[in-house]
Design an enzyme around this catalytic site. Sequence first.
Site, mmCIF file in Angstrom:
data_model
loop_
_atom_site.group_PDB
_atom_site.id
_atom_site.type_symbol
_atom_site.label_atom_id
_atom_site.label_comp_id
_atom_site.label_asym_id
_atom_site.label_seq_id
_atom_site.Cartn_x
_atom_site.Cartn_y
_atom_site.Cartn_z
ATOM 1 N N CYS A 181 -22.984 -3.032 -26.129
ATOM 2 C CA CYS A 181 -21.569 -2.752 -26.410
ATOM 3 C C CYS A 181 -20.725 -3.648 -25.507
ATOM 4 C CB CYS A 181 -21.248 -1.265 -26.246
ATOM 5 S SG CYS A 181 -21.456 -0.625 -24.576
ATOM 6 N N ARG A 236 -20.946 3.471 -24.922
ATOM 7 C CA ARG A 236 -21.742 3.606 -26.149
ATOM 8 C C ARG A 236 -23.188 3.154 -26.002
ATOM 9 N NH1 ARG A 236 -17.808 0.068 -29.602
ATOM 10 N NH2 ARG A 236 -17.751 -0.893 -27.536
ATOM 11 N N ASP A 275 -14.905 2.904 -30.043
ATOM 12 C CA ASP A 275 -15.106 2.851 -28.585
ATOM 13 C C ASP A 275 -14.438 4.047 -27.901
ATOM 14 O OD1 ASP A 275 -15.382 2.184 -25.948
ATOM 15 O OD2 ASP A 275 -15.002 0.046 -26.279
HETATM 16 P P1 4NP Z 1 -18.247 0.579 -24.040
HETATM 17 O O1 4NP Z 1 -16.734 0.970 -23.679
HETATM 18 O O2 4NP Z 1 -18.196 -0.831 -24.586
HETATM 19 O O3 4NP Z 1 -18.657 1.576 -25.074
HETATM 20 O O4 4NP Z 1 -19.025 0.691 -22.739
HETATM 21 C C1 4NP Z 1 -15.934 0.203 -22.819
HETATM 22 C C2 4NP Z 1 -16.069 0.340 -21.462
HETATM 23 C C3 4NP Z 1 -15.240 -0.381 -20.608
HETATM 24 C C4 4NP Z 1 -14.296 -1.236 -21.130
HETATM 25 C C5 4NP Z 1 -14.179 -1.381 -22.501
HETATM 26 C C6 4NP Z 1 -14.991 -0.665 -23.339
HETATM 27 N N1 4NP Z 1 -13.438 -1.964 -20.253
HETATM 28 O O5 4NP Z 1 -12.512 -2.653 -20.778
HETATM 29 O O6 4NP Z 1 -13.576 -1.896 -19.041
#
Ligand code: 4NP
Length: 156
Positions: free
Chosen positions: A8, A14, A125
């Site tokens: 992800c 995720r 997300d």
């Molecule tokens: P993930 O969610 O891709 O599902 O782990 C996110 C976690 C952190 C960030 C963006 C999406 N971020 O911008 O820090």
Amino acid sequence: MIRVLFVCLGNICRSPMAEAVFRDLIQNEGLAGKIEVDSAGTGNWHIGEPPHRGTRKKLDEVKIDYSIIKARQISVSDLDQFDYVIAMDEKNLIDIHAIAQENPTAYIARLLDFVKHNPSKDVPDPYFTGNFDLTYDLVKEGCEHLLAFIREREQI
Ligand code: 4NP
């Protein structure tokens, strides 16, 4: 050994949830000696961190272990070392293809590509939506279908 990598953006919401859920499924189906699982992010902001509090809360609720999971960033060599590289959404898929060599050996797809009846192929997300329950439901269904696909394809 068959190796599966979930990907992800941040590797804290995720894909670590998918890693934990898929590992639990593998253990329940007696496949721990045949399939290995890991996760990574396309971004580098959270390297070394444990999963997000929302992911931990949901996994605690369903009693799935995540104690060994720490965020890391995907590298080019992952595309050769893993047999299945599974993205959570279309942006991850585009980013994975951008770092992949011309003919990567890994089977690259989105998790919800394996769920035929699901009209949207992206796992939203929860870092932005806050909805970790929906993430879990989609991840669980996706992982069940992915495992069935791998079992059929690999004849295990
Ligand atoms: P993930 O969610 O891709 O599902 O782990 C996110 C976690 C952190 C960030 C963006 C999406 N971020 O911008 O820090």
